[in-house]
Design a protein around this motif. Sequence first.
Motif, PDB file in Angstrom:
ATOM      1  N   GLY A  77      24.983  22.682  51.898  1.00  0.00           N
ATOM      2  CA  GLY A  77      23.907  23.635  51.711  1.00  0.00           C
ATOM      3  C   GLY A  77      24.410  24.997  51.298  1.00  0.00           C
ATOM      4  N   THR A  78      23.458  25.850  51.021  1.00  0.00           N
ATOM      5  CA  THR A  78      23.716  27.191  50.536  1.00  0.00           C
ATOM      6  C   THR A  78      24.358  28.066  51.610  1.00  0.00           C
ATOM      7  OG1 THR A  78      21.845  27.029  49.045  1.00  0.00           O
ATOM      8  CG2 THR A  78      22.586  29.246  49.591  1.00  0.00           C
ATOM      9  N   VAL A  79      25.313  28.864  51.189  1.00  0.00           N
ATOM     10  CA  VAL A  79      25.896  29.880  52.070  1.00  0.00           C
ATOM     11  C   VAL A  79      24.880  31.007  52.176  1.00  0.00           C
ATOM     12  CG1 VAL A  79      27.768  31.549  52.351  1.00  0.00           C
ATOM     13  CG2 VAL A  79      28.253  29.275  51.408  1.00  0.00           C
ATOM     14  N   GLU A  80      24.394  31.252  53.376  1.00  0.00           N
ATOM     15  CA  GLU A  80      23.435  32.333  53.579  1.00  0.00           C
ATOM     16  C   GLU A  80      24.166  33.665  53.631  1.00  0.00           C
ATOM     17  OE1 GLU A  80      21.043  31.298  56.964  1.00  0.00           O
ATOM     18  OE2 GLU A  80      20.284  29.490  55.977  1.00  0.00           O
ATOM     19  N   GLU A  81      23.451  34.734  53.299  1.00  0.00           N
ATOM     20  CA  GLU A  81      24.079  36.061  53.244  1.00  0.00           C
ATOM     21  C   GLU A  81      24.799  36.407  54.543  1.00  0.00           C
ATOM     22  OE1 GLU A  81      22.015  39.420  51.611  1.00  0.00           O
ATOM     23  OE2 GLU A  81      20.888  38.111  50.250  1.00  0.00           O
ATOM     24  N   ALA A  82      24.227  36.038  55.690  1.00  0.00           N
ATOM     25  CA  ALA A  82      24.848  36.347  56.984  1.00  0.00           C
ATOM     26  C   ALA A  82      26.184  35.630  57.164  1.00  0.00           C
ATOM     27  CB  ALA A  82      23.905  35.980  58.124  1.00  0.00           C
ATOM     28  N   ASP A  83      26.388  34.536  56.425  1.00  0.00           N
ATOM     29  CA  ASP A  83      27.618  33.740  56.532  1.00  0.00           C
ATOM     30  C   ASP A  83      28.592  33.992  55.391  1.00  0.00           C
ATOM     31  OD1 ASP A  83      26.481  32.502  58.749  1.00  0.00           O
ATOM     32  OD2 ASP A  83      25.724  30.805  57.580  1.00  0.00           O
ATOM     33  N   ALA A  84      28.293  34.915  54.498  1.00  0.00           N
ATOM     34  CA  ALA A  84      29.096  35.101  53.287  1.00  0.00           C
ATOM     35  C   ALA A  84      30.558  35.392  53.595  1.00  0.00           C
ATOM     36  CB  ALA A  84      28.510  36.208  52.433  1.00  0.00           C
ATOM     37  N   ASP A  85      30.830  36.058  54.710  1.00  0.00           N
ATOM     38  CA  ASP A  85      32.215  36.376  55.072  1.00  0.00           C
ATOM     39  C   ASP A  85      32.826  35.357  56.021  1.00  0.00           C
ATOM     40  OD1 ASP A  85      32.169  38.659  53.496  1.00  0.00           O
ATOM     41  OD2 ASP A  85      31.430  39.915  55.146  1.00  0.00           O
ATOM     42  N   ASP A  86      32.069  34.306  56.365  1.00  0.00           N
ATOM     43  CA  ASP A  86      32.562  33.304  57.312  1.00  0.00           C
ATOM     44  C   ASP A  86      32.059  31.935  56.873  1.00  0.00           C
ATOM     45  OD1 ASP A  86      33.381  31.745  59.443  1.00  0.00           O
ATOM     46  OD2 ASP A  86      32.615  33.128  60.977  1.00  0.00           O
ATOM     47  N   LEU A  87      32.760  31.337  55.918  1.00  0.00           N
ATOM     48  CA  LEU A  87      32.333  30.053  55.367  1.00  0.00           C
ATOM     49  C   LEU A  87      32.376  28.942  56.407  1.00  0.00           C
ATOM     50  CD1 LEU A  87      34.037  30.263  51.865  1.00  0.00           C
ATOM     51  CD2 LEU A  87      31.606  30.576  52.416  1.00  0.00           C
ATOM     52  N   GLU A  88      33.282  29.036  57.364  1.00  0.00           N
ATOM     53  CA  GLU A  88      33.338  28.033  58.430  1.00  0.00           C
ATOM     54  C   GLU A  88      32.045  28.059  59.247  1.00  0.00           C
ATOM     55  OE1 GLU A  88      35.990  27.531  62.353  1.00  0.00           O
ATOM     56  OE2 GLU A  88      37.142  27.509  60.474  1.00  0.00           O
ATOM     57  N   ARG A  89      31.528  29.240  59.528  1.00  0.00           N
ATOM     58  CA  ARG A  89      30.259  29.357  60.248  1.00  0.00           C
ATOM     59  C   ARG A  89      29.129  28.729  59.423  1.00  0.00           C
ATOM     60  NH1 ARG A  89      29.340  35.079  61.746  1.00  0.00           N
ATOM     61  NH2 ARG A  89      28.632  35.316  59.593  1.00  0.00           N
ATOM     62  N   SER A  90      29.168  28.935  58.120  1.00  0.00           N
ATOM     63  CA  SER A  90      28.173  28.330  57.245  1.00  0.00           C
ATOM     64  C   SER A  90      28.276  26.804  57.292  1.00  0.00           C
ATOM     65  CB  SER A  90      28.365  28.837  55.813  1.00  0.00           C
ATOM     66  OG  SER A  90      27.339  28.388  54.983  1.00  0.00           O
ATOM     67  N   ALA A  91      29.491  26.282  57.278  1.00  0.00           N
ATOM     68  CA  ALA A  91      29.699  24.829  57.361  1.00  0.00           C
ATOM     69  C   ALA A  91      29.172  24.284  58.692  1.00  0.00           C
ATOM     70  CB  ALA A  91      31.172  24.500  57.179  1.00  0.00           C
ATOM     71  N   ALA A  92      29.438  25.001  59.779  1.00  0.00           N
ATOM     72  CA  ALA A  92      28.964  24.573  61.098  1.00  0.00           C
ATOM     73  C   ALA A  92      27.438  24.568  61.154  1.00  0.00           C
ATOM     74  CB  ALA A  92      29.546  25.478  62.182  1.00  0.00           C
ATOM     75  N   ARG A  93      26.820  25.587  60.565  1.00  0.00           N
ATOM     76  CA  ARG A  93      25.365  25.673  60.536  1.00  0.00           C
ATOM     77  C   ARG A  93      24.763  24.505  59.766  1.00  0.00           C
ATOM     78  NH1 ARG A  93      22.681  27.187  56.618  1.00  0.00           N
ATOM     79  NH2 ARG A  93      24.282  28.508  55.724  1.00  0.00           N
ATOM     80  N   GLU A  94      25.300  24.226  58.571  1.00  0.00           N
ATOM     81  CA  GLU A  94      24.775  23.120  57.768  1.00  0.00           C
ATOM     82  C   GLU A  94      24.959  21.776  58.474  1.00  0.00           C
ATOM     83  OE1 GLU A  94      22.890  22.808  55.093  1.00  0.00           O
ATOM     84  OE2 GLU A  94      22.752  24.973  54.877  1.00  0.00           O
ATOM     85  N   LEU A  95      26.120  21.578  59.093  1.00  0.00           N
ATOM     86  CA  LEU A  95      26.373  20.333  59.821  1.00  0.00           C
ATOM     87  C   LEU A  95      25.330  20.152  60.912  1.00  0.00           C
ATOM     88  CD1 LEU A  95      28.159  17.872  60.530  1.00  0.00           C
ATOM     89  CD2 LEU A  95      29.533  19.419  61.945  1.00  0.00           C
ATOM     90  N   ALA A  96      25.094  21.184  61.708  1.00  0.00           N
ATOM     91  CA  ALA A  96      24.132  21.090  62.804  1.00  0.00           C
ATOM     92  C   ALA A  96      22.711  20.901  62.284  1.00  0.00           C
ATOM     93  CB  ALA A  96      24.222  22.336  63.684  1.00  0.00           C
ATOM     94  N   GLU A  97      22.309  21.694  61.300  1.00  0.00           N
ATOM     95  CA  GLU A  97      20.940  21.629  60.797  1.00  0.00           C
ATOM     96  C   GLU A  97      20.605  20.264  60.209  1.00  0.00           C
ATOM     97  OE1 GLU A  97      20.275  26.317  59.501  1.00  0.00           O
ATOM     98  OE2 GLU A  97      20.379  24.774  57.936  1.00  0.00           O
ATOM     99  N   GLU A  98      21.513  19.699  59.435  1.00  0.00           N
ATOM    100  CA  GLU A  98      21.201  18.452  58.734  1.00  0.00           C
ATOM    101  C   GLU A  98      21.470  17.204  59.558  1.00  0.00           C
ATOM    102  OE1 GLU A  98      22.821  18.300  54.787  1.00  0.00           O
ATOM    103  OE2 GLU A  98      21.646  20.035  54.138  1.00  0.00           O
ATOM    104  N   THR A  99      22.423  17.266  60.498  1.00  0.00           N
ATOM    105  CA  THR A  99      22.805  16.043  61.214  1.00  0.00           C
ATOM    106  C   THR A  99      22.600  16.100  62.720  1.00  0.00           C
ATOM    107  OG1 THR A  99      25.108  16.707  61.607  1.00  0.00           O
ATOM    108  CG2 THR A  99      24.607  15.616  59.494  1.00  0.00           C
ATOM    109  N   GLY A 100      22.534  17.298  63.301  1.00  0.00           N
ATOM    110  CA  GLY A 100      22.500  17.415  64.754  1.00  0.00           C
ATOM    111  C   GLY A 100      23.880  17.291  65.384  1.00  0.00           C
ATOM    112  N   TYR A 101      24.930  17.306  64.569  1.00  0.00           N
ATOM    113  CA  TYR A 101      26.299  17.198  65.067  1.00  0.00           C
ATOM    114  C   TYR A 101      26.963  18.571  65.096  1.00  0.00           C
ATOM    115  CZ  TYR A 101      26.596  12.082  64.967  1.00  0.00           C
ATOM    116  OH  TYR A 101      26.434  10.754  65.234  1.00  0.00           O
ATOM    117  N   GLU A 102      27.886  18.728  66.041  1.00  0.00           N
ATOM    118  CA  GLU A 102      28.750  19.906  66.115  1.00  0.00           C
ATOM    119  C   GLU A 102      30.197  19.423  66.110  1.00  0.00           C
ATOM    120  OE1 GLU A 102      26.441  23.273  68.534  1.00  0.00           O
ATOM    121  OE2 GLU A 102      26.785  21.454  69.713  1.00  0.00           O
ATOM    122  N   ALA A 103      31.103  20.249  65.598  1.00  0.00           N
ATOM    123  CA  ALA A 103      32.511  19.872  65.442  1.00  0.00           C
ATOM    124  C   ALA A 103      33.402  20.687  66.367  1.00  0.00           C
ATOM    125  CB  ALA A 103      32.946  20.084  63.997  1.00  0.00           C
ATOM    126  N   ASP A 104      34.528  20.075  66.752  1.00  0.00           N
ATOM    127  CA  ASP A 104      35.558  20.803  67.508  1.00  0.00           C
ATOM    128  C   ASP A 104      36.300  21.781  66.617  1.00  0.00           C
ATOM    129  OD1 ASP A 104      35.046  19.493  69.895  1.00  0.00           O
ATOM    130  OD2 ASP A 104      36.601  17.973  69.572  1.00  0.00           O
TER     131      ASP A 104
END
Length: 181
Positions: A77-104
């Motif tokens: 998914g799209t990198v939101e402006e709030a996540d522009a400086d933290d792509l890992e946070r954006s990846a975590a958000r997309e993972l949770a939103e689309e799948t309900g999964y969280e990563a270590d």
Amino acid sequence: MNDLSWETLGTEVDYRCPGFDVRRDEVRFPDGETDGFHYVDEPPAVVVLPLTPEGDAVVIDEWRQAVGRVNRGLPAGTVEEADADDLERSAARELAEETGYEADSFEHLTTVEPTNGMANAVHHHFLARGCEPTAERDLDHNESIAVDTVPYDDLLEAVVDDGLRDGRAVTAVLWYELLYR
């Protein structure tokens, strides 16, 4: 390489829609001629290859209107402006939103420009390890997504036998193979 550069004389958006714009640049070619060039203008995106503690891949099946079928893929998914400086946070958000999964943990796999002849898209691919279904899904109004887990080797086999057609997912799997297997 500067001999190949085009000079942008002006730019304007011809069409706006949720997710991307169609932009037209007026350009001057190296030979001095000018013309218009249209392209898709879209924000950066993240793509996540999620692996469970057992090594299975978390995949999504999603309706894709452009090709008229359900397509197997990975959370993206799209990198939101709030996540522009933290792509890992954006990846975590997309993972949770689309799948309900969280990563270590998350590891950057690669960054690609998948269609740079017709779009300015930039995709940042991540590997997510230790994924567990501990989050709440939060799908956008235009997302029809089913979540599944498959043995990773089955996902890799799908790349080879054309069962996995989503280019973002194929890129993530192949980079994982190159870097870790």
